[in-house]
Design a protein around this motif. Structure first.
Motif, PDB file in Angstrom:
ATOM      1  N   LEU A   1       0.834  -1.204   0.000  1.00  0.00           N
ATOM      2  CA  LEU A   1       0.000   0.000   0.000  1.00  0.00           C
ATOM      3  C   LEU A   1       0.866   1.250   0.000  1.00  0.00           C
ATOM      4  O   LEU A   1       0.641   2.180  -0.784  1.00  0.00           O
ATOM      5  CB  LEU A   1      -0.928   0.021   1.218  1.00  0.00           C
ATOM      6  N   LEU A   2       1.863   1.275   0.866  1.00  0.00           N
ATOM      7  CA  LEU A   2       2.728   2.445   0.974  1.00  0.00           C
ATOM      8  C   LEU A   2       3.551   2.646  -0.301  1.00  0.00           C
ATOM      9  O   LEU A   2       3.744   3.788  -0.742  1.00  0.00           O
ATOM     10  CB  LEU A   2       3.630   2.319   2.203  1.00  0.00           C
ATOM     11  N   LYS A   3       4.010   1.556  -0.916  1.00  0.00           N
ATOM     12  CA  LYS A   3       4.755   1.673  -2.179  1.00  0.00           C
ATOM     13  C   LYS A   3       3.877   2.295  -3.259  1.00  0.00           C
ATOM     14  O   LYS A   3       4.310   3.174  -3.988  1.00  0.00           O
ATOM     15  CB  LYS A   3       5.245   0.303  -2.632  1.00  0.00           C
ATOM     16  N   ARG A   4       2.638   1.835  -3.353  1.00  0.00           N
ATOM     17  CA  ARG A   4       1.730   2.387  -4.360  1.00  0.00           C
ATOM     18  C   ARG A   4       1.414   3.849  -4.073  1.00  0.00           C
ATOM     19  O   ARG A   4       1.352   4.664  -4.987  1.00  0.00           O
ATOM     20  CB  ARG A   4       0.442   1.575  -4.436  1.00  0.00           C
TER      21      ARG A   4
ATOM     22  N   GLU B   1      -6.848   1.387  -7.526  1.00  0.00           N
ATOM     23  CA  GLU B   1      -6.172   0.145  -7.158  1.00  0.00           C
ATOM     24  C   GLU B   1      -5.881   0.093  -5.659  1.00  0.00           C
ATOM     25  O   GLU B   1      -6.037  -0.948  -5.022  1.00  0.00           O
ATOM     26  CB  GLU B   1      -4.876  -0.006  -7.969  1.00  0.00           C
ATOM     27  N   VAL B   2      -5.468   1.211  -5.085  1.00  0.00           N
ATOM     28  CA  VAL B   2      -5.231   1.258  -3.642  1.00  0.00           C
ATOM     29  C   VAL B   2      -6.535   0.987  -2.895  1.00  0.00           C
ATOM     30  O   VAL B   2      -6.565   0.214  -1.930  1.00  0.00           O
ATOM     31  CB  VAL B   2      -4.611   2.612  -3.206  1.00  0.00           C
ATOM     32  N   ALA B   3      -7.626   1.589  -3.342  1.00  0.00           N
ATOM     33  CA  ALA B   3      -8.919   1.362  -2.700  1.00  0.00           C
ATOM     34  C   ALA B   3      -9.291  -0.115  -2.765  1.00  0.00           C
ATOM     35  O   ALA B   3      -9.768  -0.692  -1.769  1.00  0.00           O
ATOM     36  CB  ALA B   3     -10.004   2.225  -3.342  1.00  0.00           C
ATOM     37  N   LEU B   4      -9.056  -0.749  -3.902  1.00  0.00           N
ATOM     38  CA  LEU B   4      -9.362  -2.176  -4.036  1.00  0.00           C
ATOM     39  C   LEU B   4      -8.476  -3.022  -3.134  1.00  0.00           C
ATOM     40  O   LEU B   4      -8.934  -4.021  -2.561  1.00  0.00           O
ATOM     41  CB  LEU B   4      -9.225  -2.608  -5.496  1.00  0.00           C
TER      42      LEU B   4
END
Length: 109
Positions: free
Chosen positions: A20-23, A60-63
């Motif tokens: 998550l943090l990378k994205r 994508e993060v939300a998913l």
């Protein structure tokens, strides 16, 4: 997984947080890039392409967040955990009527 103020809080491990943090860091860079494109009056097509990439990355993060929550809640027998997951899904899918949002245990399969 714990409840605080009637809301479900998930304690993520570093392995859960890292992707998550990378994205999010990548998205931050994309936003800076779009900002520079606008400042330098780059071709609008490039700006729109960059903005579209940012939107897709945020989606994508939300998913990923929803998937992590489903993973934690799906096996739970707590009705309040399942109700909280329905609330999260309603946030993510605002046009989806309540009747269309199934029990989170069904969605995890």
């Amino acid at each position: 997984m714990q409840f605080s103020e009637d809301r479900l809080h998930i304690r993520r491990t570093w392995e859960d947080k890292e992707p998550l943090l990378k994205r999010l860091n990548r998205i931050e860079g994309q936003v800076r890039g779009l900002n520079q494109m606008i400042e330098k009056d780059r071709y609008v097509g490039d700006q729109i392409q960059q903005a579209s990439a940012i939107v897709a990355a945020v989606r994508e993060v939300a998913l990923m967040l929803i998937a992590q929550q489903l993973e934690k809640v799906a096996g739970s027998q707590r009705k309040d955990a399942r109700e909280e997951m329905r609330a999260v899904l309603r946030l993510a899918l605002p046009r989806c009527p309540d009747a269309q949002i199934a029990d989170p245990r069904d969605l995890a399969q």
